[in-house]
Design a protein around this motif. Structure first.
Motif, PDB file in Angstrom:
ATOM      1  N   ASP A 138       0.866  -1.188   0.000  1.00 26.63           N
ATOM      2  CA  ASP A 138       0.000   0.000   0.000  1.00 26.63           C
ATOM      3  C   ASP A 138       0.900   1.234   0.000  1.00 26.63           C
ATOM      4  O   ASP A 138       0.964   1.993   0.958  1.00 26.63           O
ATOM      5  N   THR A 139       1.545   1.475  -1.101  1.00 30.71           N
ATOM      6  CA  THR A 139       2.732   2.312  -1.181  1.00 30.71           C
ATOM      7  C   THR A 139       2.514   3.762  -0.770  1.00 30.71           C
ATOM      8  O   THR A 139       3.439   4.409  -0.274  1.00 30.71           O
ATOM      9  N   TYR A 140       1.322   4.301  -0.989  1.00 31.05           N
ATOM     10  CA  TYR A 140       1.100   5.715  -0.678  1.00 31.05           C
ATOM     11  C   TYR A 140       0.421   5.904   0.679  1.00 31.05           C
ATOM     12  O   TYR A 140       0.106   7.029   1.073  1.00 31.05           O
ATOM     13  N   ASN A 141       0.230   4.818   1.408  1.00 28.22           N
ATOM     14  CA  ASN A 141      -0.407   4.876   2.718  1.00 28.22           C
ATOM     15  C   ASN A 141       0.303   5.854   3.658  1.00 28.22           C
ATOM     16  O   ASN A 141      -0.320   6.626   4.367  1.00 28.22           O
ATOM     17  N   GLU A 142       1.632   5.794   3.676  1.00 33.11           N
ATOM     18  CA  GLU A 142       2.444   6.798   4.374  1.00 33.11           C
ATOM     19  C   GLU A 142       3.771   6.890   3.641  1.00 33.11           C
ATOM     20  O   GLU A 142       3.772   7.124   2.436  1.00 33.11           O
ATOM     21  N   ILE A 143       4.905   6.692   4.298  1.00 34.37           N
ATOM     22  CA  ILE A 143       6.181   6.849   3.592  1.00 34.37           C
ATOM     23  C   ILE A 143       7.110   5.659   3.749  1.00 34.37           C
ATOM     24  O   ILE A 143       8.179   5.628   3.133  1.00 34.37           O
ATOM     25  N   ASP A 144       6.732   4.663   4.549  1.00 31.00           N
ATOM     26  CA  ASP A 144       7.665   3.561   4.778  1.00 31.00           C
ATOM     27  C   ASP A 144       7.714   2.580   3.613  1.00 31.00           C
ATOM     28  O   ASP A 144       8.771   2.005   3.325  1.00 31.00           O
ATOM     29  N   ASP A 145       6.589   2.401   2.900  1.00 31.29           N
ATOM     30  CA  ASP A 145       6.601   1.484   1.763  1.00 31.29           C
ATOM     31  C   ASP A 145       7.564   1.946   0.673  1.00 31.29           C
ATOM     32  O   ASP A 145       8.168   1.121  -0.009  1.00 31.29           O
ATOM     33  N   GLN A 146       7.690   3.257   0.500  1.00 32.05           N
ATOM     34  CA  GLN A 146       8.606   3.763  -0.516  1.00 32.05           C
ATOM     35  C   GLN A 146      10.038   3.309  -0.220  1.00 32.05           C
ATOM     36  O   GLN A 146      10.766   2.874  -1.122  1.00 32.05           O
ATOM     37  N   PHE A 147      10.433   3.413   1.028  1.00 37.09           N
ATOM     38  CA  PHE A 147      11.764   2.952   1.410  1.00 37.09           C
ATOM     39  C   PHE A 147      11.898   1.449   1.157  1.00 37.09           C
ATOM     40  O   PHE A 147      12.929   0.978   0.675  1.00 37.09           O
ATOM     41  N   ALA A 148      10.847   0.698   1.478  1.00 33.23           N
ATOM     42  CA  ALA A 148      10.903  -0.757   1.338  1.00 33.23           C
ATOM     43  C   ALA A 148      11.009  -1.176  -0.123  1.00 33.23           C
ATOM     44  O   ALA A 148      11.797  -2.066  -0.473  1.00 33.23           O
ATOM     45  N   VAL A 149      10.208  -0.560  -0.992  1.00 35.93           N
ATOM     46  CA  VAL A 149      10.262  -0.903  -2.416  1.00 35.93           C
ATOM     47  C   VAL A 149      11.645  -0.608  -2.982  1.00 35.93           C
ATOM     48  O   VAL A 149      12.234  -1.424  -3.712  1.00 35.93           O
ATOM     49  N   VAL A 150      12.186   0.560  -2.661  1.00 38.21           N
ATOM     50  CA  VAL A 150      13.520   0.920  -3.143  1.00 38.21           C
ATOM     51  C   VAL A 150      14.561  -0.062  -2.610  1.00 38.21           C
ATOM     52  O   VAL A 150      15.430  -0.538  -3.357  1.00 38.21           O
ATOM     53  N   TYR A 151      14.484  -0.383  -1.341  1.00 36.11           N
ATOM     54  CA  TYR A 151      15.432  -1.323  -0.717  1.00 36.11           C
ATOM     55  C   TYR A 151      15.414  -2.665  -1.431  1.00 36.11           C
ATOM     56  O   TYR A 151      16.461  -3.248  -1.726  1.00 36.11           O
ATOM     57  N   ALA A 152      14.231  -3.153  -1.747  1.00 35.30           N
ATOM     58  CA  ALA A 152      14.121  -4.442  -2.431  1.00 35.30           C
ATOM     59  C   ALA A 152      14.729  -4.382  -3.828  1.00 35.30           C
ATOM     60  O   ALA A 152      15.496  -5.268  -4.241  1.00 35.30           O
ATOM     61  N   LEU A 153      14.398  -3.325  -4.570  1.00 30.20           N
ATOM     62  CA  LEU A 153      14.875  -3.221  -5.949  1.00 30.20           C
ATOM     63  C   LEU A 153      16.385  -3.012  -6.023  1.00 30.20           C
ATOM     64  O   LEU A 153      17.001  -3.333  -7.042  1.00 30.20           O
ATOM     65  N   LEU A 154      16.969  -2.506  -4.947  1.00 28.23           N
ATOM     66  CA  LEU A 154      18.422  -2.297  -4.914  1.00 28.23           C
ATOM     67  C   LEU A 154      19.142  -3.453  -4.219  1.00 28.23           C
ATOM     68  O   LEU A 154      20.307  -3.316  -3.847  1.00 28.23           O
ATOM     69  N   SER A 155      18.473  -4.588  -4.088  1.00 26.97           N
ATOM     70  CA  SER A 155      19.081  -5.770  -3.458  1.00 26.97           C
ATOM     71  C   SER A 155      19.035  -6.980  -4.394  1.00 26.97           C
ATOM     72  O   SER A 155      18.568  -8.058  -4.021  1.00 26.97           O
ATOM     73  N   PRO A 156      19.543  -6.841  -5.618  1.00 28.13           N
ATOM     74  CA  PRO A 156      19.464  -7.954  -6.575  1.00 28.13           C
ATOM     75  C   PRO A 156      20.326  -9.145  -6.189  1.00 28.13           C
ATOM     76  O   PRO A 156      20.133 -10.241  -6.716  1.00 28.13           O
ATOM     77  N   GLU A 157      21.269  -8.941  -5.283  1.00 30.84           N
ATOM     78  CA  GLU A 157      22.087 -10.072  -4.830  1.00 30.84           C
ATOM     79  C   GLU A 157      21.273 -11.044  -3.982  1.00 30.84           C
ATOM     80  O   GLU A 157      21.631 -12.221  -3.847  1.00 30.84           O
ATOM     81  N   ALA A 158      20.165 -10.562  -3.410  1.00 27.88           N
ATOM     82  CA  ALA A 158      19.360 -11.378  -2.498  1.00 27.88           C
ATOM     83  C   ALA A 158      18.019 -11.785  -3.086  1.00 27.88           C
ATOM     84  O   ALA A 158      17.465 -12.813  -2.692  1.00 27.88           O
ATOM     85  N   MET A 159      17.494 -10.988  -4.010  1.00 27.77           N
ATOM     86  CA  MET A 159      16.145 -11.278  -4.497  1.00 27.77           C
ATOM     87  C   MET A 159      15.957 -10.831  -5.935  1.00 27.77           C
ATOM     88  O   MET A 159      16.520  -9.827  -6.384  1.00 27.77           O
ATOM     89  N   ASN A 160      15.156 -11.605  -6.623  1.00 31.23           N
ATOM     90  CA  ASN A 160      14.688 -11.244  -7.955  1.00 31.23           C
ATOM     91  C   ASN A 160      13.242 -10.804  -7.821  1.00 31.23           C
ATOM     92  O   ASN A 160      12.359 -11.629  -7.588  1.00 31.23           O
ATOM     93  N   VAL A 161      12.994  -9.507  -7.941  1.00 25.51           N
ATOM     94  CA  VAL A 161      11.639  -8.979  -7.809  1.00 25.51           C
ATOM     95  C   VAL A 161      10.948  -9.104  -9.159  1.00 25.51           C
ATOM     96  O   VAL A 161      11.315  -8.421 -10.118  1.00 25.51           O
ATOM     97  N   SER A 162       9.932  -9.968  -9.228  1.00 22.08           N
ATOM     98  CA  SER A 162       9.294 -10.225 -10.520  1.00 22.08           C
ATOM     99  C   SER A 162       8.004  -9.436 -10.712  1.00 22.08           C
ATOM    100  O   SER A 162       7.495  -9.358 -11.841  1.00 22.08           O
ATOM    101  N   ALA A 163       7.461  -8.836  -9.662  1.00 23.78           N
ATOM    102  CA  ALA A 163       6.251  -8.022  -9.792  1.00 23.78           C
ATOM    103  C   ALA A 163       6.036  -7.233  -8.515  1.00 23.78           C
ATOM    104  O   ALA A 163       6.483  -7.639  -7.428  1.00 23.78           O
ATOM    105  N   ILE A 164       5.333  -6.109  -8.654  1.00 24.69           N
ATOM    106  CA  ILE A 164       4.905  -5.314  -7.507  1.00 24.69           C
ATOM    107  C   ILE A 164       3.403  -5.101  -7.638  1.00 24.69           C
ATOM    108  O   ILE A 164       2.911  -4.710  -8.706  1.00 24.69           O
ATOM    109  N   TYR A 165       2.678  -5.355  -6.553  1.00 24.94           N
ATOM    110  CA  TYR A 165       1.222  -5.243  -6.540  1.00 24.94           C
ATOM    111  C   TYR A 165       0.790  -4.069  -5.676  1.00 24.94           C
ATOM    112  O   TYR A 165       1.273  -3.912  -4.550  1.00 24.94           O
TER     113      TYR A 165
END
Length: 322
Positions: free
Chosen positions: A44-71
């Motif tokens: 729920d990315t626009y709910n406040e501001i923490d999801d934005q940090f989380a999405v960016v953190y995930a996308l900048l961690s390709p050594e640990a995860m392959n993000v195949s979709a965002i809902y």
């Protein structure tokens, strides 16, 4: 006779029949991930501001995860006029983050449910839920579903195709710790029926409670500005939304960035302490009841705040310098 605590009403999710997972299989799925794993993010990315940090953190961690979709997940608070509006604003915010990261791509961001669940008989077959079912059923190994908001999309996918519980592991930021008097917390309260599905379906579930676990993920304007100001378009954007969110003059203020916890768990489970417990029963009063004959799940009890923030800040700085 099982040991029960709290109120135990006839919850609607108790009547649903789900596939049976062998406990040994479920425990194997709940083991700490090793190496790079496939993930989807439900947010729920626009709910406040923490999801934005989380999405960016995930996308900048390709050594640990392959993000195949965002809902995009629904939400309803002062930043939306309806769950549908919240979902649409979240969809737009995801696109905005991808643009600032220079990571726009087709068939990557999906709209989720326009409302919360009202019954188990009527899951919302949104593009997000449909994509989750498709990706899960095609997955070779476990697909990690990092759930950062009300679990409407995830629960709908389980109700639409219950067999996906053999194929996914849900990491959910939601609820309070099992020893708290009430389970009430924003993500859980937004969609209690969907939250019950996570606890009752037998899906391999890793719960990361807010209090007393992710409530330690506090940061301040001074820290965010020190590490992220001037660190590219995305660093400056995170600073901007963080500063805008502070109340009044912000004196002595700190902010919890809850949702990075689910991302951090996949990156390094060693930053967390966890326990294997019987999955609690979420009552209609939003309290926990306990039946120790129920299936097992994993719950986080502690996290290392400094390691998580340090890793995220460094990755944003490194991305700017690429």
């Amino acid at each position: 006779m099982p040991f029960l605590l709290g109120l135990l009403p006839l919850s609607p999710s108790l009547s649903q029949v789900y596939p049976t997972l062998p406990e040994a299989f479920r425990l194997n799925q709940l083991q700490a991930p090793e190496g790079k794993v496939d993930v989807v993010i439900d947010t729920d990315t626009y709910n406040e501001i923490d999801d934005q940090f989380a999405v960016v953190y995930a996308l900048l961690s390709p050594e640990a995860m392959n993000v195949s979709a965002i809902y995009a997940a629904p939400y309803l608070n002062k930043r939306s006029v309806s769950p549908k509006d919240g979902m649409e604003k979240s969809f737009e915010e995801i696109e905005r983050l991808l643009d600032k990261l220079g990571m726009q791509q087709n068939d990557f961001v999906y709209r989720g449910s326009e409302a919360f669940l009202e019954s188990l008989e009527k899951p919302h077959d949104s593009p997000a839920a449909k994509d989750l079912v498709e990706k899960a059923m095609q997955a070779d190994g476990p697909l990690y579903v990092l759930t950062l908001g009300a679990p409407t999309n995830v629960a709908s996918a389980i109700l639409m195709e219950p067999e996906i519980i053999h194929k996914i592991v849900v990491v959910w930021l939601g609820g309070k710790g099992l020893n708290w008097k009430t389970a009430t917390e924003f993500n859980l309260m937004q969609d209690p029926i969907a939250s019950q599905v996570l606890f009752d379906s037998g899906v391999p579930l890793i719960q990361i409670p807010t209090q007393p676990v992710t409530s330690h993920l506090l940061t301040t304007v001074a820290e965010v500005e020190t590490y992220l100001s001037g660190q590219g378009a995305i660093g400056d954007y995170l600073v901007e939304i963080f500063n805008e969110y502070q109340p009044g003059d912000g004196f002595g203020w700190s902010k919890v960035i809850w949702d990075i916890s689910a991302i951090a768990y996949v990156i390094d489970p060693g930053w967390f302490s966890t326990e294997i417990r019987s999955s609690p029963i979420l009552t209609d009063q939003l309290t926990y009841s306990f039946d120790h004959t129920r299936h097992l799940y994993k719950v986080a009890t502690y996290l290392n705040r400094d390691r998580i923030f340090g890793d995220m800040f460094k990755k944003i700085q490194q991305y700017k310098n690429q």
